[in-house]
Design an enzyme around this catalytic site. Structure first.
Site, mmCIF file in Angstrom:
data_model
loop_
_atom_site.group_PDB
_atom_site.id
_atom_site.type_symbol
_atom_site.label_atom_id
_atom_site.label_comp_id
_atom_site.label_asym_id
_atom_site.label_seq_id
_atom_site.Cartn_x
_atom_site.Cartn_y
_atom_site.Cartn_z
ATOM 1 N N CYS A 1 0.842 -1.289 0.078
ATOM 2 C CA CYS A 1 0.041 0.036 -0.084
ATOM 3 C C CYS A 1 0.830 1.324 0.096
ATOM 4 C CB CYS A 1 -0.899 -0.056 1.155
ATOM 5 S SG CYS A 1 -1.748 -1.409 1.680
ATOM 6 N N TRP B 1 -3.379 -2.634 -1.437
ATOM 7 C CA TRP B 1 -2.813 -3.970 -1.617
ATOM 8 C C TRP B 1 -3.566 -4.922 -0.643
ATOM 9 C CZ3 TRP B 1 1.036 -6.025 -5.263
ATOM 10 C CH2 TRP B 1 1.353 -7.414 -4.852
ATOM 11 N N ASN C 1 -1.791 2.299 6.055
ATOM 12 C CA ASN C 1 -0.906 1.127 5.701
ATOM 13 C C ASN C 1 -0.309 0.356 6.890
ATOM 14 O OD1 ASN C 1 -0.698 2.138 2.949
ATOM 15 N ND2 ASN C 1 1.492 2.580 3.180
ATOM 16 N N GLU D 1 20.692 -15.487 -7.354
ATOM 17 C CA GLU D 1 20.063 -14.139 -7.627
ATOM 18 C C GLU D 1 19.679 -14.036 -9.121
ATOM 19 O OE1 GLU D 1 18.873 -11.785 -6.398
ATOM 20 O OE2 GLU D 1 19.090 -9.911 -7.554
ATOM 21 N N LYS E 1 15.891 -13.258 -10.249
ATOM 22 C CA LYS E 1 15.452 -12.123 -11.145
ATOM 23 C C LYS E 1 14.538 -12.743 -12.389
ATOM 24 C CE LYS E 1 16.321 -9.815 -9.378
ATOM 25 N NZ LYS E 1 16.508 -8.872 -8.264
ATOM 26 N N LYS F 1 7.066 -3.676 -4.115
ATOM 27 C CA LYS F 1 8.389 -3.230 -3.989
ATOM 28 C C LYS F 1 8.789 -3.385 -2.543
ATOM 29 C CE LYS F 1 12.233 -1.528 -5.274
ATOM 30 N NZ LYS F 1 13.218 -2.465 -5.952
HETATM 31 C C1 F6R Z 1 13.640 -8.868 -5.995
HETATM 32 C C2 F6R Z 1 13.678 -8.230 -4.742
HETATM 33 C C3 F6R Z 1 13.248 -8.729 -3.310
HETATM 34 C C4 F6R Z 1 13.615 -7.791 -2.356
HETATM 35 C C5 F6R Z 1 13.052 -8.299 -0.936
HETATM 36 C C6 F6R Z 1 13.817 -7.473 0.239
HETATM 37 O O1 F6R Z 1 14.230 -8.468 -7.179
HETATM 38 O O2 F6R Z 1 13.601 -6.980 -4.974
HETATM 39 O O3 F6R Z 1 13.404 -9.958 -3.435
HETATM 40 O O4 F6R Z 1 15.110 -8.006 -2.483
HETATM 41 O O5 F6R Z 1 11.615 -8.051 -0.923
HETATM 42 O O6 F6R Z 1 13.540 -6.134 0.087
HETATM 43 P P1 F6R Z 1 14.383 -4.807 0.892
HETATM 44 O O7 F6R Z 1 15.668 -4.939 0.369
HETATM 45 O O8 F6R Z 1 13.579 -3.825 0.699
HETATM 46 O O9 F6R Z 1 14.230 -5.537 2.439
#
Ligand code: F6R
Length: 612
Positions: free
Chosen positions: A2, A74, A100, A487, A491, A607
């Site tokens: 969200c 969300w 949120n 990784e 991806k 994200k």
């Molecule tokens: C994959 C991706 C996720 C983040 C994970 C942790 O491309 O972006 O696997 O790496 O959700 O996110 P953060 O780094 O924000 O804790």
């Protein structure tokens, strides 16, 4: 997850709110809505679907209010629908609220409110909040703004779970209240206006001066002022922080997608993250850390804790810390770490990596480590994010805002920061001096070598065009290359929806090789001279079974064995993941493009994962 936007000022609020939500679209959402204070009370406009749909709602153009709140949802409690979208209101439509986070005790609160005559129209946990505020508001005998403040404070005191809240009230047409607990919220200070958001990039084009909220802080906003209170409604003094990010860095700048732009920003991200932490002839320095030999000699174990891509960066960190500093280091997935009773005490250093700094499991693991007496160090890309404020020490990557859901430049920036941290430790401990000095020289060549690696783009695109319809793709490597295989595979899965697995190349014959058949694609990564022969033998086994192969290497190999070889520049194995991941990022990107997918916003993903 969200997103929240808010505005209080002298301009018409609705376009500012909707544009802010558009900037938050990258986080992922299923519905959107706004509420403004109009001359005849609170407006509310919301629906499931895209933010832009709000422009088509009847009456949206008639809104004149200069104060408003907005939200992208969300779905957690209840399916995506108009009723479940935010903002939510209390039964008498006195308050509009966006939220949120997750209210864990909402069932209990709902029952209490129903017993007190309130009705519910959505399946959300959030709808309890405006009603609870209303309940306390009606009980309050105060007059003036104190009544609004106390009603919000009392309601928040009853909430269990996490929240970032914006609240407007029809009785106070010149104010807004915002507050947070375990969910991000910032206030951007303008001139005669204030902007509110869950994410800095959404309001970065309006201001660079931000107030960063801590948990349990309540803010009373007017057009000219932000007054901060604790939960007892005592005043708190707060200063703004200036954010150096450039607003244009949150835009696409001519690239088709944010992901591609961010892949190409890696030379800058690495250059900025290295910064002036060391030079060829000077020792490594971190202004933010004051570690000395006694401190480090006392550390008997290091845990690196993170999720997803950040955890993969942690694997490169473990390799550097163990080999350069000889301190036992374990890498843990944050959601597992919390529940496995890790052995933590005051001789433990726990390093938490999170691009967003808001990942719920990583924050919870950090709190657990602190409660067991560990020293804690956060690595994040977002200034003032929750993990940076919770940890004892904090370091920033300087990748700039990362908008695409698939992490690229944040990953490589995390890897370089961890390797430099290992160098810093080794220099304090006075070990491996020769190796550390040669590694420092190599690191300084990285930005140029990344630029060279990016030139493989068209070769990768050609290979992606050949294999984009595959059902399964395998990634193999040994040592640091196995971490990169992990990784690369993540991806590919997340943006192309192709099933993919990564294996330590030597493990192949212990089971997974049964999956290899004619024309399956296998990607091999080989950047370690000591291990290259062994990996080539493993790849020979898949070629014999008819696999197509793509190789990423900086070693001398018999290229005629493979379908395509991408040669990347030679570099020390400690930092080779920063180069070898780049062709794999491009590979996932071009496959997703070939399949016509939304690269920046892959399905089911967000994200910033602010729920556990
Ligand atoms: C994959 C991706 C996720 C983040 C994970 C942790 O491309 O972006 O696997 O790496 O959700 O996110 P953060 O780094 O924000 O804790």
């Amino acid at each position: 997850m969200c997103g929240i936007v808010g505005y209080i000022g002298y301009q018409k609020a609705s376009p500012i709110l909707i544009n802010g939500l558009i900037r938050l679209e990258y986080r992922g959402y299923d519905s959107a809505g706004i509420s403004t204070i109009e001359s005849d009370g609170l407006s509310i406009m919301k629906d499931k679907g895209r933010v832009r749909n709000l422009y088509d709602l009847d009456g949206i153009d008639d809104l004149k209010g200069t104060i408003g709140i907005a939200h992208t949802r969300w779905a957690t409690h209840g399916k995506p629908s108009k009723e479940n979208s935010h903002p939510h209101q209390d039964n008498s439509k006195t308050f509009s609220v966006v939220h949120n986070g997750i209210i864990e005790n909402y069932n209990e609160l709902k029952k209490f409110l129903i017993e007190n005559g309130y009705k519910f129209y959505s399946d959300t946990d959030t709808e309890t909040i405006p009603n609870l505020i209303h309940y306390y508001y009606m009980k309050n005998k105060n007059t003036g703004i104190q009544r609004f403040l106390e009603a919000v404070r009392n309601a928040c005191a009853d909430l269990k779970g996490s929240y970032a809240l914006e609240i407007i009230c029809k009785d106070y047409p010149d104010n807004m209240i915002v507050t947070r607990k375990d969910s991000p919220l910032v206030i951007g200070k303008g001139n005669g206006e204030n902007y509110i958001s869950s994410d800095i990039p959404a309001i970065l084009s309006f201001t660079r001066d931000f107030y960063l909220l801590n948990d349990f802080e309540i803010v009373l906003l007017s057009r000219d002022e932000a007054k901060f209170y604790d939960m007892d409604l005592n005043n708190i003094d707060k200063k703004t922080k200036t954010i150096e990010w450039d607003a244009t860095s949150s835009e696409k700048n001519g690239f088709d997608d944010f992901m591609l732009k961010e892949i190409y920003e890696q030379p800058t991200a690495i250059r900025e993250t290295i910064g002036s932490k060391f030079s060829e002839n000077s020792k490594c320095e971190f202004e933010e850390l004051n570690f000395d030999k006694d401190f480090l000699s006392n550390i008997k174990r290091i845990y690196i804790v993170a999720c997803g891509t950040a955890m993969h960066a942690g694997l490169a960190g473990k390799n550097a810390i163990e080999k350069l500093c000889r301190i036992p280091t374990e890498v843990d997935i944050a959601s597992e770490f919390r529940y496995r009773e890790p052995l933590i005490d005051d001789k433990t250093l726990c390093i938490f990596i999170s691009q967003s700094g808001e990942t719920a499991d990583t924050i919870a693991a950090l709190k657990l480590s602190k409660s067991h007496g560990a020293k804690t160090l956060a690595i994040s890309n977002v200034i003032g994010s929750s993990i940076t404020r919770e940890a004892d020490y904090c370091l920033y990557t300087h990748a700039g805002p990362e908008i695409a859901v698939a992490s690229t430049k944040a990953y490589t920036s995390q890897v370089i920061l961890l390797v430099i941290l290992a160098i810093y430790f080794a220099e304090i401990l006075e070990i491996n001096t020769e190796k550390v000095n040669s590694l420092k020289k190599e690191i300084l060549t990285l930005p140029k070598k990344i630029e060279e690696t990016l030139k493989s783009s068209s070769q990768i695109e050609d290979f992606a065009k050949k294999v984009y319809q595959e059902k399964d793709i395998f990634f193999l490597g040994r040592g640091v290359d196995e971490n990169v295989a992990k990784e690369g595979s993540l991806k590919l899965k997340e943006i192309s929806y192709i099933h993919s697995e990564s294996y330590a190349a030597g493990e192949l014959k212990h089971g997974p090789i049964a999956l290899i058949e004619k024309d399956v694609t296998v990607i091999g990564i080989m950047t370690d001279e000591k291990l290259v022969e062994k990996t080539v033998s493993n790849l020979q086994e898949v070629i014999t079974r008819g696999a197509k192969t793509l190789i990423i290497t900086n070693q001398k190999i018999d290229e005629s064995m493979f379908d395509m070889v991408i040669n990347i520049p030679k570099i020390d194995c400690f930092v080779s993941p920063i180069l070898s991941i780049i062709p794999l990022q491009l590979f996932s990107y071009y496959i997703a493009k070939e399949k016509g997918l939304d690269v920046d916003k892959p399905r089911n993903l967000a994200k910033s994962v602010t729920v556990e």
